[in-house]
Design an enzyme around this catalytic site. Structure first.
Site, PDB file in Angstrom:
ATOM      1  N   TYR A 165     -36.253  46.776   4.166  1.00 38.78           N
ATOM      2  CA  TYR A 165     -34.640  47.027   4.263  1.00 38.78           C
ATOM      3  C   TYR A 165     -34.330  48.896   3.823  1.00 38.78           C
ATOM      4  O   TYR A 165     -33.822  48.894   4.768  1.00 38.78           O
ATOM      5  CB  TYR A 165     -34.336  46.641   2.821  1.00 38.78           C
ATOM      6  CG  TYR A 165     -33.379  45.601   3.236  1.00 38.78           C
ATOM      7  CD1 TYR A 165     -33.023  45.529   2.247  1.00 38.78           C
ATOM      8  CD2 TYR A 165     -33.698  45.008   3.970  1.00 38.78           C
ATOM      9  CE1 TYR A 165     -31.829  44.419   1.879  1.00 38.78           C
ATOM     10  CE2 TYR A 165     -32.550  43.261   4.233  1.00 38.78           C
ATOM     11  CZ  TYR A 165     -31.390  43.689   3.587  1.00 38.78           C
ATOM     12  OH  TYR A 165     -30.770  42.592   2.814  1.00 38.78           O
ATOM     13  N   GLU A 172     -29.749  53.495   9.892  1.00 38.74           N
ATOM     14  CA  GLU A 172     -28.229  53.041  10.506  1.00 38.74           C
ATOM     15  C   GLU A 172     -27.293  54.461   9.215  1.00 38.74           C
ATOM     16  O   GLU A 172     -26.741  54.564  10.172  1.00 38.74           O
ATOM     17  CB  GLU A 172     -27.955  51.589   9.724  1.00 38.74           C
ATOM     18  CG  GLU A 172     -29.001  50.518  10.324  1.00 38.74           C
ATOM     19  CD  GLU A 172     -28.849  49.393   9.465  1.00 38.74           C
ATOM     20  OE1 GLU A 172     -27.706  49.181   8.319  1.00 38.74           O
ATOM     21  OE2 GLU A 172     -29.314  48.858   9.223  1.00 38.74           O
TER      22      GLU A 172
END
Lengths: 243, 308
Positions: A165, A172
């Site tokens: 995660y 990102e």
């Protein structure tokens, strides 16, 4: 944040609730095929990355070697929204929609659209995170549908996210951040006044807003997975036959 | 007269929360809620959900004890609905925002547009017209909230006010920003378009108001009765022949008119979102009508005649 959490209830929870409402035989067959194909697709991407790295000898620019399968299989995940809407998967349409759209957004509206970021290492960071996550997630669903879920896969799904995660989110965010100057310079996807629709859109500002939205959203999704982990892995001694 | 005993358990934990003895058989749930409130002052009646079954539907305040399927010792389950706020308060707050915000953009208050435009006025007369229409619309809504509507429910959950205000205030600011922008472009078809738009807008405002009055007259003051609405002498209510919720139909029409008038994409978007929400509400209301009334007119559609 785009590392899919999924809220599929197959595979855990009390037996009575699971038997009450599930997809029919045809839907199950379709879903098994879908999940097998997606597992295979992401394996192709994983292999593609490894082969390209071995061939080139560097981490740089590996995106280009898996660009097409990445686009194909990540976009294909849009079907999952349909699965929820139709009811063959017991997850929330909104939650699934949100997760898939954020992935598709990063794939097309950022990485594909802004050529200059494609050679960034941050792209490799999130692509790797997504790849490992999806291989585990889709095989988890496949085995769950066939009622033969190896504990290892269940464990992996609810444990690897601890690292994947943050990895994915970092990749990102860094990628979006890298795209900002190019978006501003070229006015990509932006509309200015005056125009006959009396509308304007500043994609650069929008991207900043997207980055900011990670702040409240990422912890929520992360802690949701942690809670799910306790529920699923915590009771394994009691519910070992309900998988 | 035989008295009842009432025990109230927590729906989740099944803990005994309250025991009332010597309750009159003709006591209503509303009265029981008041009694419960006395022993638990933090749970005012509006936030109490009392039900026969822990997972069942809430009983109504008007339900009478002796008409319920309970023995002389009645067991009810309680669920806390959370902090409540009155519908009137929510409506007044959510409608005042757009009224004030739009005017701020219209008058080009500082910090919205470039400083050289502060407190200037638009050179397009349609912008003035749009401001009048928008302001009229929200003033009408405020007045209707105060003097026309008869609400079935007194309260709604507190968090709704944040959700609703974000929606109304956010959209109002977004629309107002563009319509009152110094670089605003008036409608392509000019006067013709604006005139048609105004006619549609006014027609639908009158229509919407007529429906609100008709609905109000269905219900005596202070009551919560539900009856099938029918066309009255007012031609604007004749649409009841074809539609269950013509108030939404007219509302959609009014915003469509406003979109045409301003030729502004954010306004179109607001109209679309409103249409979707009102359709959901209309379908729900239509379904309740069908469930409650055997003789409900079959020709009616929820919101758009014959279509939706």
């Amino acid at each position: 944040m785009s590392a899919a959490t999924g809220t599929s209830k197959t595979g855990h929870g009390d037996g009575a609730a699971k038997k009450k409402k599930g997809p029919g035989a045809l839907a199950t067959a379709y879903l098994v095929i879908y999940n097998v194909v997606m597992t295979a697709g992401w394996l192709v991407i994983a292999v593609g990355l490894v082969r390209a790295y071995l061939a080139r000898g560097s981490y740089h620019g590996l995106y280009y070697s898996i660009e097409k399968p990445l686009k194909f299989f990540q976009t294909g995940a849009l079907l999952e929204i349909l699965h929820c809407a139709v009811g063959i998967v017991p997850s929330s349409v909104v939650l699934t929609g949100f997760q898939v759209m954020s992935r598709v957004f990063l794939t097309w509206a950022v990485t594909h659209s802004v050529r200059e970021v494609q050679s960034e290492d941050s792209v490799l960071l999130f692509v790797s995170a997504w790849t490992v996550t999806e291989i585990i997630r889709y095989s988890f669903y496949t085995f769950s549908l066939l009622n033969h879920l190896p504990y290892l896969i269940k464990w992996a799904r609810y444990t690897f996210f601890f690292a994947l995660y943050p990895m994915g989110v970092s990749g990102e965010l860094l990628t979006i951040y890298a795209a900002l100057p190019f978006v501003q310079k070229t006015g990509l996807y932006s509309v200015t006044l005056p125009n006959k629709y009396n509308f304007s859109f500043d994609y650069h500002a929008f991207l900043i807003l997207v980055m900011v939205s990670y702040i409240p959203l990422f912890p929520q999704l992360y802690f949701h997975m942690i809670r799910q982990r306790k529920k699923v892995l915590g009771h394994v001694e009691d519910y070992s036959k309900v998988e | 007269m035989k008295h009842y005993e009432v025990e109230i358990l927590d729906a989740k934990t099944k803990d005994k929360l309250c025991f009332l003895d010597k309750v009159e058989p003709n006591a209503t749930i509303g009265e029981i809620k008041s009694m419960f409130h006395k022993s638990h002052p933090q749970w005012y009646p509006a936030r109490q959900s009392i039900r026969l079954d822990p997972k069942g539907k809430s009983l109504k305040d008007e339900d009478v004890l002796q008409h319920l399927p309970v023995g002389t010792t009645a067991t009810f389950y309680f669920r806390d609905l959370g902090a409540q706020i009155s519908w009137v308060t929510v409506f007044l707050t959510e409608y005042t925002g757009p009224l004030v915000l739009y005017l701020m953009f219209y008058f080009r208050v500082s910090f919205i547009y470039a400083p050289k435009y502060d407190f200037t006025t638009s050179k397009h007369w349609v912008v003035h017209l749009a401001c009048m229409c928008h302001s009229f619309h929200f003033m009408k809504r405020l007045l209707e909230t105060l003097f026309v509507h008869r609400f079935s429910h007194g309260t709604m959950p507190l968090r709704n006010i944040f959700k609703n205000c974000t929606y109304y205030w956010g959209f109002a600011a977004w629309m107002a920003y563009y319509v009152n922008h110094p670089l605003y472009t008036p409608p392509i078809y000019g006067e013709q378009q604006i005139r048609l738009a105004l006619i549609i807008f006014l027609f639908c405002q009158i229509g919407n108001f007529s429906i609100h009055i008709a609905l109000r007259n269905l219900r005596p003051p202070g009551s919560k009765t539900r009856k099938i609405p029918y066309p009255t002498k007012n031609p604007f209510t004749w649409i009841f022949l074809l539609v269950s919720c013509p108030n939404y139909t007219y509302e959609l029409g009014a915003w469509f008119g406003f979109t045409l008038m301003t030729q502004c994409l954010p306004v179109a978007f607001f109209t679309l979102v409103g249409f979707i929400q009102m359709t959901v509400w209309a379908k729900g209301k239509h379904r309740s009508y069908l469930k409650e009334f055997r003789d409900y007119p079959p020709l009616r559609s929820p919101i758009l005649p014959f279509i939706l």
